[in-house]
Write a protein that holds these residues in place. Structure first.
Motif, PDB file in Angstrom:
ATOM      1  N   LEU A 270      75.392  47.831  62.681  1.00 27.03           N
ATOM      2  CA  LEU A 270      76.094  47.582  61.415  1.00 27.03           C
ATOM      3  C   LEU A 270      75.151  47.112  60.311  1.00 27.03           C
ATOM      4  CD1 LEU A 270      79.293  45.708  62.675  1.00 27.03           C
ATOM      5  CD2 LEU A 270      79.076  48.123  62.074  1.00 27.03           C
ATOM      6  N   GLY A 271      73.943  46.789  60.683  1.00 24.17           N
ATOM      7  CA  GLY A 271      72.974  46.352  59.682  1.00 24.17           C
ATOM      8  C   GLY A 271      73.273  44.978  59.104  1.00 24.17           C
ATOM      9  N   VAL A 272      73.935  44.102  59.888  1.00 23.75           N
ATOM     10  CA  VAL A 272      74.148  42.730  59.401  1.00 23.75           C
ATOM     11  C   VAL A 272      73.340  41.762  60.265  1.00 23.75           C
ATOM     12  CG1 VAL A 272      76.458  43.005  58.398  1.00 23.75           C
ATOM     13  CG2 VAL A 272      76.223  42.528  60.842  1.00 23.75           C
ATOM     14  N   PRO A 274      72.381  38.513  62.565  1.00 17.37           N
ATOM     15  CA  PRO A 274      73.200  37.836  63.587  1.00 17.37           C
ATOM     16  C   PRO A 274      73.925  36.590  63.072  1.00 17.37           C
ATOM     17  CG  PRO A 274      70.866  37.866  64.202  1.00 17.37           C
ATOM     18  CD  PRO A 274      70.993  38.694  62.997  1.00 17.37           C
ATOM     19  N   GLN A 275      73.395  35.950  62.025  1.00 10.28           N
ATOM     20  CA  GLN A 275      74.087  34.775  61.477  1.00 10.28           C
ATOM     21  C   GLN A 275      75.434  35.142  60.871  1.00 10.28           C
ATOM     22  OE1 GLN A 275      70.767  35.555  61.329  1.00 10.28           O
ATOM     23  NE2 GLN A 275      70.118  34.555  59.431  1.00 10.28           N
ATOM     24  N   ARG A 276      75.688  36.446  60.653  1.00 10.11           N
ATOM     25  CA  ARG A 276      76.969  36.861  60.067  1.00 10.11           C
ATOM     26  C   ARG A 276      77.932  37.359  61.136  1.00 10.11           C
ATOM     27  NH1 ARG A 276      76.929  37.210  54.020  1.00 10.11           N
ATOM     28  NH2 ARG A 276      79.073  37.545  54.640  1.00 10.11           N
ATOM     29  N   LEU A 277      77.542  37.190  62.398  1.00 13.04           N
ATOM     30  CA  LEU A 277      78.416  37.576  63.500  1.00 13.04           C
ATOM     31  C   LEU A 277      78.992  36.328  64.144  1.00 13.04           C
ATOM     32  CD1 LEU A 277      76.935  40.379  63.379  1.00 13.04           C
ATOM     33  CD2 LEU A 277      76.767  40.230  65.843  1.00 13.04           C
ATOM     34  N   VAL A 278      80.182  36.465  64.727  1.00 12.41           N
ATOM     35  CA  VAL A 278      80.719  35.382  65.542  1.00 12.41           C
ATOM     36  C   VAL A 278      80.967  35.925  66.943  1.00 12.41           C
ATOM     37  CG1 VAL A 278      82.719  33.895  65.926  1.00 12.41           C
ATOM     38  CG2 VAL A 278      81.687  34.003  63.671  1.00 12.41           C
ATOM     39  N   LYS A 279      80.377  35.252  67.941  1.00 17.79           N
ATOM     40  CA  LYS A 279      80.577  35.676  69.329  1.00 17.79           C
ATOM     41  C   LYS A 279      81.837  35.001  69.868  1.00 17.79           C
ATOM     42  CE  LYS A 279      76.241  34.472  70.568  1.00 17.79           C
ATOM     43  NZ  LYS A 279      75.005  34.342  71.344  1.00 17.79           N
ATOM     44  N   THR A 280      82.622  35.755  70.596  1.00 13.10           N
ATOM     45  CA  THR A 280      83.836  35.211  71.202  1.00 13.10           C
ATOM     46  C   THR A 280      83.652  35.241  72.709  1.00 13.10           C
ATOM     47  OG1 THR A 280      85.069  36.162  69.364  1.00 13.10           O
ATOM     48  CG2 THR A 280      86.352  35.454  71.293  1.00 13.10           C
ATOM     49  N   LEU A 281      83.593  34.066  73.312  1.00 16.92           N
ATOM     50  CA  LEU A 281      83.321  33.993  74.752  1.00 16.92           C
ATOM     51  C   LEU A 281      84.565  33.485  75.468  1.00 16.92           C
ATOM     52  CD1 LEU A 281      79.968  32.219  74.050  1.00 16.92           C
ATOM     53  CD2 LEU A 281      80.166  34.561  74.877  1.00 16.92           C
ATOM     54  N   ILE A 282      84.936  34.190  76.510  1.00 17.55           N
ATOM     55  CA  ILE A 282      86.163  33.840  77.227  1.00 17.55           C
ATOM     56  C   ILE A 282      85.806  33.054  78.498  1.00 17.55           C
ATOM     57  CG2 ILE A 282      88.305  34.784  78.217  1.00 17.55           C
ATOM     58  CD1 ILE A 282      87.960  35.654  75.323  1.00 17.55           C
ATOM     59  N   PHE A 283      86.428  31.898  78.667  1.00 21.34           N
ATOM     60  CA  PHE A 283      86.162  31.043  79.833  1.00 21.34           C
ATOM     61  C   PHE A 283      87.441  30.768  80.608  1.00 21.34           C
ATOM     62  CE2 PHE A 283      82.641  30.018  77.040  1.00 21.34           C
ATOM     63  CZ  PHE A 283      81.576  30.026  77.922  1.00 21.34           C
TER      64      PHE A 283
END
Ligand code: ATP
Ligand code: MG
Length: 571
Positions: A270-272, A274-283
């Motif tokens: 996407l050419g953005v 990593p600071q503009r991404l949010v990771k969603t982690l499932i626990f």
């Protein structure tokens, strides 16, 4: 001591099996020899250094009011079953049977044994506080024994256990040990930090690991460059700084991202950044499934998340669970429309127009915004600290370094006393559980860590306080009667004055003697050579600085003794 009477088999060659410098040097200096994986014999030089460290430990423990005991190595299984650890401890616990087929283990630590002693011998509050310690052999069947005595299977530990009437008393005992440990490691000449360690479910800041700073360390330490905040990586907090991004909210959009699952793949595609991404982690936790949100360039800290949630169990959810809650394969989870509890790291709070998974295969959302597109249940500090992060205590910045854990202090509370019924009677005659603490130091690991911090390309440079000898006398030529006479005289005088001195009386070439002298790292060397003896002098060389000076034969003992006591003065 005379060199010819000492078993000190030094090696010229680099031992192939050694990965770290302390292990190499301990083998080369003839301090240790391997018997089996993680099991070592200490030779005379090694024993002398171990005993120096043990002496410092004993002095400081006694000064702090602890009493020395000696518990057995072989421990009956019944006690371990009472505490529940016979089943919990796993394969590090070496289990053995006696001739009657009764179960025993080789003690890896002694909480059970000491609690058993306490419940038999402590009756009244009048006997409290009590702190008992021992210096004794432990066995832990480590998965990866390595680095010589640093991570051995059989090793000598100083372990202490405190018993108090209440929490406040236990805290006083804890800080007394903290101070004793600080003095012990200072006296051993180590550069170290006491770092806050995770206390699991016990909570509070009552666990510190004493970490010797060394690049070969297996532990990661986070410390502030300005204040004295230091913690291990599991525990390290990150200062809360919410950076509000000054941007207008843009329209939420779904984009196709076929097969792009990782942060790297998505930001490249996407050419953005990593600071503009949010990771969603499932626990998965015992309280149900949750989702944790962290910024794309940050990593989750599971220990902090676990503590924040107040749960005992917390694991990355299995693929089926992820598919079940997000309706997409792993890699495409996002907070929008997700129907589980959402916990977001503080760094997510100020973000605008970011990228997340779309909860459908091969798709991501762009221009996602908090509040408008989804709600977070809680914001918390749940990410791993990294270099340059804000300090949680002051305006300083955090730095990440490596360390060797040489000591660990821990407030246990009533975990063992309740499980094993160790109680006392308070002044009103009421029965109460003893409040405990436990405190360990690895003796061999401390020696190895000291060498890790004190060496150069020629060998070990022992700090005076733990050196096997203070002075080495090196006559350059054994055939020269005058040289030998001077060397023997100095040896006698120094010995009479209580200096620990080694005389290299071997009939070896001077070059060999010099090489060995540097390798075994005795702090001071007296070189007795023809030219100097001719003018009534002897050369004094400081191992650490390489500095050389001449002293007259008459004055040399005084000069040497002054140098030794100057280095030991802090003791
Ligand atoms: P590690 O995380 O390095 O395995 P630990 O947390 O298991 O250490 P403790 O149970 O707190 O260690 O033991 C107290 C001290 O004993 C440690 O701080 C360390 O100095 C020493 N020690 C522990 N395991 C070993 C080992 N395998 N070899 C040598 N020393 C050890
Ligand atoms: Mg361990």
């Amino acid at each position: 001591m005379r060199y010819t009477q000492l078993l000190m088999p030094t090696l010229r060659e680099e031992p192939a099996e050694a990965e770290v410098v302390s292990h190499k040097l301990m083998l080369r200096a003839g301090m240790i020899r391997k018997l089996a994986a993680g099991i070592y014999t200490f030779l005379p030089l090694g024993v002398r250094v171990m005993q120096k460290v043990e002496r410092i430990i004993r002095e400081e423990m006694n000064k702090a009011g602890a009493l020395e005991v000696l518990m057995p190595c072989i421990l009956p299984a019944e006690l371990w079953k009472e505490s529940g650890r016979w089943d919990q401890y796993g394969r590090e616990l070496l289990r053995i049977k006696d001739r009657h087929e009764r179960d025993y283990c080789f003690g890896p630590t002694h909480e059970e044994v000491i609690t058993d002693l306490a419940r038999r011998e402590i009756r009244s509050y009048r006997q409290l506080p009590l702190n008992l310690y021992q210096i004794q052999t432990k066995f832990r069947d480590e998965v990866r024994p390595r680095f010589g005595v640093m991570r051995a299977r059989e090793f000598i530990m100083k372990d202490a256990y405190s018993f108090d009437a209440d929490e406040e008393g236990a805290e006083r005992s804890y800080w007394r040990m903290y101070e004793a440990y600080t003095r012990i490691f200072q006296r051993c000449g180590l550069k170290f930090r006491a770092v806050e360690a995770d206390t699991g479910l016990i909570g509070g800041s009552f666990s510190h690991e004493f970490m010797v700073l060394a690049d070969t360390g297996e532990d990661v330490i986070v410390s502030c460059s300005q204040c004295d905040y230091a913690a291990n990586l599991e525990r390290a907090e990150v200062g809360k700084v919410v950076e509000e991004v000054d941007e207008r909210m843009k329209d939420l959009q779904k984009v196709r991202t076929p097969e792009r699952k990782s942060v790297e793949e998505v930001f490249e595609f996407l050419g953005v950044p990593p600071q503009r991404l949010v990771k969603t982690l499932i626990f998965k936790t015992e309280k149900g499934v949750i989702a944790a949100l962290v910024r794309g360039d940050h990593e989750i800290n599971e220990a902090k998340l676990r503590r924040h949630m107040g749960v005992a169990q917390l694991q990355m959810a299995a693929d089926e669970v992820i598919a079940d809650v997000t309706h997409a394969p792993k890699g495409f989870a996002g907070p929008v429309g997700l129907e589980v509890k959402l916990v977001a790291d503080y760094a997510v709070e100020g973000m605008k127009n970011f990228v997340t998974g779309a909860n459908e295969p091969d798709a991501h959302l762009i221009n996602v915004n908090l509040g408008r597109d989804f709600q977070v249940d809680e914001f918390a500090d749940i990410r791993l600290a990294k270099d340059g992060d804000p300090c949680p205590r002051c305006p300083g910045r955090l730095q990440v370094s490596k360390g060797i854990e040489v000591g660990h202090i821990f407030k246990l509370g009533t975990k063992y006393s309740k499980a094993m019924g160790a109680t006392y009677l308070d002044p009103k005659g009421r029965e109460k559980p003893l409040v405990m603490g436990c405190y360990g130091i690895g003796v061999g690991r401390t020696v190895a860590a000291a060498i890790e911090q004190n060496h150069d390309e020629d060998g070990i440079i022992f700090p005076m306080s733990i050196a096997p000898f203070h002075v080495l006398i090196l006559p350059v030529n054994n055939k020269d009667v005058r040289i030998m006479k001077v060397a023997e005289d100095l040896y006698l005088v120094l010995q009479q004055r209580g200096v620990e001195v080694l005389l290299d009386d071997r009939d070896e070439r001077a070059g060999v003697k010099f090489k060995d002298a540097d390798l075994i790292g005795i702090p001071l060397r007296l070189t007795v050579g023809e030219k100097n003896v001719g003018v009534g002098k002897v050369e004094i060389r400081i191992r650490r600085s390489g500095e050389v000076m001449l002293a007259s034969l008459g004055e040399a003992p005084e000069v040497v003794m002054e140098m030794i006591s100057a280095e030991l003065r802090d003791d």
